[in-house]
Each structure stands twice: as structure tokens, then as C-alpha cells.
Scaffold this active site. Structure first.
Site, PDB file in Angstrom:
ATOM      1  N   LYS A 159       0.890  -1.163   0.000  1.00  0.00           N
ATOM      2  CA  LYS A 159       0.000   0.000   0.000  1.00  0.00           C
ATOM      3  C   LYS A 159       0.930   1.214   0.000  1.00  0.00           C
ATOM      4  O   LYS A 159       1.190   1.816   1.042  1.00  0.00           O
ATOM      5  CB  LYS A 159      -0.882  -0.071   1.255  1.00  0.00           C
ATOM      6  CG  LYS A 159      -2.174   0.680   1.126  1.00  0.00           C
ATOM      7  CD  LYS A 159      -3.119   0.350   2.264  1.00  0.00           C
ATOM      8  CE  LYS A 159      -4.128   1.450   2.460  1.00  0.00           C
ATOM      9  NZ  LYS A 159      -4.951   1.795   1.306  1.00  0.00           N
TER      10      LYS A 159
HETATM   11  N1  PMP Z   1      -7.768  -2.126  -2.595  1.00  0.00           N
HETATM   12  C1  PMP Z   1      -7.173  -0.919  -2.517  1.00  0.00           C
HETATM   13  C2  PMP Z   1      -6.431  -0.407  -3.693  1.00  0.00           C
HETATM   14  C3  PMP Z   1      -7.243  -0.172  -1.322  1.00  0.00           C
HETATM   15  O1  PMP Z   1      -6.656   1.033  -1.249  1.00  0.00           O
HETATM   16  C4  PMP Z   1      -7.968  -0.679  -0.233  1.00  0.00           C
HETATM   17  C5  PMP Z   1      -8.059   0.119   1.034  1.00  0.00           C
HETATM   18  N2  PMP Z   1      -7.006  -0.198   1.905  1.00  0.00           N
HETATM   19  C6  PMP Z   1      -8.587  -1.935  -0.366  1.00  0.00           C
HETATM   20  C7  PMP Z   1      -8.457  -2.628  -1.565  1.00  0.00           C
HETATM   21  C8  PMP Z   1      -9.350  -2.531   0.770  1.00  0.00           C
HETATM   22  O2  PMP Z   1      -8.494  -2.941   1.807  1.00  0.00           O
HETATM   23  P1  PMP Z   1      -8.973  -2.960   3.322  1.00  0.00           P
HETATM   24  O3  PMP Z   1     -10.260  -3.715   3.355  1.00  0.00           O
HETATM   25  O4  PMP Z   1      -7.888  -3.661   4.065  1.00  0.00           O
HETATM   26  O5  PMP Z   1      -9.150  -1.548   3.737  1.00  0.00           O
END
Ligand code: PMP
Length: 307
Positions: A159
Site C-alpha cells: 500500500k
Molecule cells: N484495494 C485498494 C487499492 C485499497 O486502497 C484498499 C483500502 N485499503 C482496499 C483494496 C481494501 O483494503 P482494506 O479492506 O484492508 O481496507
């Protein structure tokens, strides 16, 4: 506008919100050399507060740093502790938490070299990311003209700040074109994810989601897969084209910020009855019960803290 809180945890200390600043030659501002997380804390119905899947988020932050090659000196447990300290010092019973690891100022070339690595954790009150109405009625989305990352172009399991320019392009285009959010297709043209969400569809009572090879492994996605299984649904990871979304009974997004957001329209095709579908609604209800501490079966997902 972010609703200001009191303090931000910055390189091991709590500093006043307005003093958590950096120099304009910060490497990450120029080259996107940062990794971050998005986490939510919820106030439970019993008055106790809890952070949802905190340790896993911090493990992912540590993993993101490793993928990008940033030498993070804090481990997941220390970052977890710092998060609780931040929430407590701000008296936040619930809110959004944003840990960020970034390469600071020093040398100005692309190579991060010996530039310092900074870590901060901010937290503030934040309601529904796509709006309360979105959670209720569903949103309208378009498949983006921008392609999602190829796994050997950007690191999709990290991320990282730089990755999100692609999301910004897609989100800005979608909003300018009158939609709420974008669906991003991978370099082969298959459905990948939203700009900050994972994606699910439902057809004939079976739940489908794209596999993890080129998307972020979201914890909301993971929680929904477990929850849906426990509720008796079959969940399959499949490679899907955008046309599968057009003929789905339901489509919905999952994410820490977006929570479980139903999609009522994709590329001007009405999905199901053009409103939040029964599966998304059930999962949403159960998800909110879990994060608010109303379902003890999932207590392990909650990191409680006292305000
Ligand atoms: N995909 C992307 C590109 C994201 O930025 C996020 C947000 N973190 C998610 C999926 C969902 O991840 P999470 O459920 O862990 O927030």
C-alpha cells in the site's frame, strides 16, 4: 476537510496536530516513496471502543515497507501500541487511523539512499467514505479508462503512496464523468478492484470476487469472505470480465473506508433492482454488528481500548 484532532504520533512522540510538518524537499513528496494504512476504530454498543483488525493492518504496513525496500525500525507490535496511544491522547472513541511511513528530506536523487525514514500515525473522526446514502442505496460506477497496475510495474501488495496516483486518475475521471467511483480493470482487461476498495459480485446466490494476484489483500474483503461462509454462502475467487458485472444480481465494494458499499449501476447498466441487494445488505448489517462488538464470535478481530 479532515476534522482536526489534537495530536499526531510522529517518530515516537505525540506532537500537536499543527506541528506535524515536513520539509518541501521530502523525498516521498517527489517520488511517492511512502507506505501507509487505513484503519478504523468503532465505538461499540456496549460503550467500549475497538480497532478493527489492528494487528493485521500493522503487519501489512511492515510488509509494504519491506516490498518497497524501506528499512522500518518499528515492528508491528510497537506500531499497534503507538496507534492506541494516538487514539487515547485524542480521546477518540471512534475514527479513522492513518499510519504513514515515508522517506524524508536529504539527497534529492531518485535513490532514497541515506535519507531518514519517518513514521507518523494520525487519527480523526471520519464518517462513511462514500456517504451514508451510498451505504443505504448503493453507488453508480464506471469502468475506468485507466488500467490497474501490472504486477511488475507497481507492487500491488504494497500500500504505497506512489501506487495511488493510478487511483487518483481513475477516481477523478469517474467523479468528473458523474459517477461515484471507478472499477479498475487489470492489464488483461479483467476486473481488479476499486480505487481504494475490493470488489464482489453476486449471481444466483453465489458470491464471486477477483483473485488476489494483482490486487491489495483487503481485510474487509477477508472478513466478508469469512462472514459470508459462516452465513452459508459459497464464495468463489474467479477472474471476471466487466460483462459479468453487467449481468450480476448484485455488486458491492469492500474496504476500511468504504466498509460494505453496494453498487447499483455499472457503466449505465442497472444492477439487480438498482438498489442495495439483499446479500450486500445482510453482510453490511452483520459487519456493523461485528465492528460494534455485538457478535462475540468475531471478538478476535477487535482490539479494544479505553477512553
Ligand atoms: N484495494 C485498494 C487499492 C485499497 O486502497 C484498499 C483500502 N485499503 C482496499 C483494496 C481494501 O483494503 P482494506 O479492506 O484492508 O481496507
Amino acid at each position: 476537510m479532515v476534522q482536526k484532532s489534537e495530536t499526531i504520533w510522529f517518530d515516537g512522540k505525540l506532537v500537536p496536530w499543527d506541528e506535524a510538518n515536513v520539509h518541501v524537499l521530502t523525498h516521498a513528496l517527489h517520488y511517492g516513496t511512502s507506505v501507509f494504512e487505513g484503519i478504523r476504530a468503532y465505538e461499540g454498543t456496549n460503550g467500549k471502543s475497538a480497532v478493527f483488525r489492528l494487528q493485521e493492518h500493522m503487519d501489512r504496513l511492515v510488509d509494504s515497507a519491506k516490498i518497497i525496500g524501506l528499512d522500518l525500525k518499528y515492528n508491528s507490535e510497537q506500531l499497534t501500541e503507538a496507534t492506541i496511544q494516538t487514539l487515547e491522547s485524542n480521546g477518540l472513541k471512534e475514527g479513522y487511523i492513518r499510519p504513514l511511513v515515508f522517506v524524508g528530506a536529504g539527497a534529492m536523487g531518485v535513490h532514497p539512499g541515506a535519507n531518514p525514514l519517518h513514521v507518523c500515525i494520525a487519527a480523526w473522526p471520519w464518517g462513511a467514505y462514500l456517504g451514508e446514502e451510498a451505504l443505504e442505496k448503493g453507488i453508480r460506477v464506471k469502468c475506468s479508462s485507466f488500467t490497474r497496475h501490472h504486477v511488475n510495474v507497481m507492487m500491488t501488495k504494497a500500500k504505497s503512496g506512489g501506487n495511488y496516483v493510478n487511483s487518483v486518475l481513475a477516481k477523478t475521471e469517474a467523479v468528473a464523468d458523474g459517477y461515484d467511483e471507478a472499477v479498475m480493470l487489470d492489464p488483461q482487461g479483467y476486473v481488479a478492484e476499486g480505487t481504494g476498495e475490493n470488489l464482489f459480485m453476486v449471481k444466483d446466490d453465489v458470491i464471486y470476487t477477483p483473485p488476489l494476484h494483482n490486487v491489495l489483500g483487503g481485510f474487509t474483503r477477508d472478513s466478508v469472505i469469512t462472514l459470508a461462509g459462516d452465513l452459508g454462502y459459497e464464495v468463489r475467487e474467479i477472474t471476471m470480465g466487466r460483462d459479468m458485472l453487467y449481468i450480476a444480481d448484485e455488486v458491492f465494494f469492500t474496504g476500511t473506508a468504504a466498509e460494505i458499499t453496494p453498487v447499483r449501476e455499472v457503466d449505465r447498466r442497472v444492477i439487480g433492482e438498482g438498489k442495495a441487494g439483499p446479500v450486500a445488505k445482510l453482510l453490511q448489517t452483520e459487519f456493523f454488528r461485528i465492528v460494534k462488538g455485538e457478535n462475540p464470535d468475531y471478538a478476535l478481530w477487535l482490539h479494544e481500548y479505553e477512553i
